[in-house]
Design an enzyme around this catalytic site. Sequence first.
Site, short mmCIF file in Angstrom:
data_model
loop_
_atom_site.label_atom_id
_atom_site.label_comp_id
_atom_site.label_asym_id
_atom_site.label_seq_id
_atom_site.Cartn_x
_atom_site.Cartn_y
_atom_site.Cartn_z
N SER A 50 0.78 -1.13 -0.10
CA SER A 50 0.05 -0.17 0.00
C SER A 50 0.73 1.09 -0.04
O SER A 50 2.15 1.00 0.32
CB SER A 50 -0.80 -0.04 1.32
OG SER A 50 -0.01 0.32 2.21
N ASP A 83 -0.84 -1.54 -4.24
CA ASP A 83 -2.43 -1.81 -3.71
C ASP A 83 -2.75 -0.25 -3.62
O ASP A 83 -2.15 0.49 -2.88
CB ASP A 83 -2.26 -2.40 -2.38
CG ASP A 83 -3.59 -2.82 -1.69
OD1 ASP A 83 -4.71 -3.13 -2.30
OD2 ASP A 83 -3.91 -2.90 -0.48
N HIS A 84 -3.82 -0.08 -3.98
CA HIS A 84 -4.72 1.48 -3.93
C HIS A 84 -4.03 2.63 -4.22
O HIS A 84 -3.74 3.34 -3.46
CB HIS A 84 -5.17 1.49 -2.29
CG HIS A 84 -6.61 0.42 -2.03
ND1 HIS A 84 -7.70 0.47 -2.49
CD2 HIS A 84 -6.43 -0.73 -1.33
CE1 HIS A 84 -8.51 -0.45 -2.30
NE2 HIS A 84 -7.84 -1.49 -1.50
N ASP A 105 -6.71 3.15 -7.95
CA ASP A 105 -8.06 2.91 -7.23
C ASP A 105 -8.91 4.48 -7.43
O ASP A 105 -8.56 5.31 -6.83
CB ASP A 105 -8.02 2.87 -5.82
CG ASP A 105 -9.18 2.83 -5.13
OD1 ASP A 105 -10.38 3.10 -5.64
OD2 ASP A 105 -9.55 2.49 -3.73
N GLY A 233 -10.87 -6.46 0.74
CA GLY A 233 -11.49 -6.65 2.21
C GLY A 233 -11.82 -7.95 2.32
O GLY A 233 -13.08 -8.35 2.77
N SER A 234 -11.10 -9.11 1.95
CA SER A 234 -11.33 -10.67 2.10
C SER A 234 -10.73 -11.23 3.33
O SER A 234 -10.56 -12.59 3.02
CB SER A 234 -11.16 -11.22 0.75
OG SER A 234 -11.94 -10.60 -0.37
N ILE A 276 -5.83 -9.99 1.02
CA ILE A 276 -5.83 -10.43 2.24
C ILE A 276 -4.66 -9.38 3.10
O ILE A 276 -3.37 -9.59 2.84
CB ILE A 276 -5.78 -11.76 2.53
CG1 ILE A 276 -6.99 -12.54 2.07
CG2 ILE A 276 -5.60 -12.30 4.17
CD1 ILE A 276 -6.84 -14.07 1.96
P1 13P Z 1 -8.54 -6.91 4.42
O1 13P Z 1 -8.53 -5.65 5.42
O2 13P Z 1 -9.95 -7.59 4.77
O3 13P Z 1 -7.39 -7.88 4.89
O4 13P Z 1 -8.63 -6.39 3.17
C1 13P Z 1 -7.17 -6.14 2.66
C2 13P Z 1 -7.33 -5.31 1.14
O5 13P Z 1 -8.33 -5.21 0.61
C3 13P Z 1 -6.19 -4.72 0.64
O6 13P Z 1 -6.45 -3.94 -0.44
O1 G3H Z 2 -5.68 -1.23 1.46
C1 G3H Z 2 -5.83 -1.80 2.60
C2 G3H Z 2 -4.71 -2.55 3.05
O2 G3H Z 2 -4.94 -3.31 4.40
C3 G3H Z 2 -3.42 -1.80 3.28
O3 G3H Z 2 -3.55 -0.89 4.65
O4 G3H Z 2 -2.88 1.55 4.06
O5 G3H Z 2 -2.78 0.39 6.46
O6 G3H Z 2 -1.17 -0.34 4.79
P1 G3H Z 2 -2.61 0.34 4.90
ZN ZN Z 3 -8.37 -2.87 -0.64
#
Ligand code: 13P
Ligand code: G3H
Ligand code: ZN
Length: 359
Positions: A50, A83-84, A105, A233-234, A276
């Site tokens: 992230s 991620d995101h 995103d 969010g899995s 996850i």
């Molecule tokens: P969780 O918080 O359910 O593990 O989801 C993580 C996620 O979607 C990261 O992009």
């Molecule tokens: O996108 C969600 C992930 O759980 C990452 O979380 O931004 O706290 O690293 P974070």
């Molecule tokens: Zn996510």
Amino acid sequence: MARITLRQLLDHAAERDYGVPAFNINNMEQGLAILQAAQACDAPVILQASRGARSYAGDIMLSKMMEALEAMFPAIPLCIHQDHGNNVATCMTAIQHGFTSVMMDGSLKEDAKTPADYAYNAGITAEVARLAHMVGASVEGELGCLGSLETGKGEAEDGHGFEGALDRAMLLTDPDEAERFVAETKVDALAIALGTSHGAYKFSRKPTGDILAMDVIERIHARLPNTHIVMHGSSSVPEEWQEIFNAHGGEMRETYGVPVEEIVKGIRMGVRKVNIDTDLRLAAAAEFRRIAVTKPDEFDPRKFLKPSMDAMASICRARFEAFGTAGQASQIKPIPMADMAKRYSSGALDPRSATLAAA
Ligand code: 13P
Ligand code: G3H
Ligand code: ZN
């Protein structure tokens, strides 16, 4: 070199009908735990960082760590994913640091809090896809906002996601719009909203179809049978780890995650990437608490970290087995990004109609 793009990995998963967990990574212990589990069951891996992970560890540390993991586990195809991503720069700098895949995103604006409209989302996602595909990297987009169908609220809990209430239509991805979004953006994978949210507090009861809308997956897959669906969010927030956490001074209130059996149903309906993070955080923190309480004289961090790694690895292994990822690593020969770039530029990888095997 075992670095692989998301597109190649998910095309393989679609051809063989399995799903791939995408685990978040911030530090060495998470990396080793995930890769050790993958090695033990011959599973390909998606490691995702992230923006928070990138600022926590630093881009140089993260990218060198990925190189180290690749060298230590050469037989495991390794996809490194942003991620995101919140803007073009986040995605492009990830690719500069060796990531093979990025998520743009655009469901939220650059502040990662304000819900964006369709035009903004499609525009910025298409731009990232155009640039990333030029160098062979893959792109995930998101349509719809993650949030709870129980409360109608976003997930400000862990500092990202929208704050306040949204109507149900924005919390569920619309299949018509999904079809248009994939056509306009050319994303390799599509994250959808179906009632899941990040963090530990997803549902106040074991989820049923009214609050975990699995039917959305089915409807989107019917429209876009060749597009890889992503579930965010899995985490399943396993009860046994909640118990260990709470038995040693933790205060996690009653909560339910996404049951593994629901994810497995989703995989049968076209889900290929399953995000996850929380499950590994919870297991690691529960082990920290257990050691702190049962061995109050312990102060060697390794005595806390090793059980945490074992706990995280046991969850990873269970997900690799449940999702059908186990046994697939040795079946994949990673295609270099430069070759992927050529396939994109020849138009052979339209996400709506083509798979890599056919290209
Ligand atoms: P969780 O918080 O359910 O593990 O989801 C993580 C996620 O979607 C990261 O992009
Ligand atoms: O996108 C969600 C992930 O759980 C990452 O979380 O931004 O706290 O690293 P974070
Ligand atoms: Zn996510």
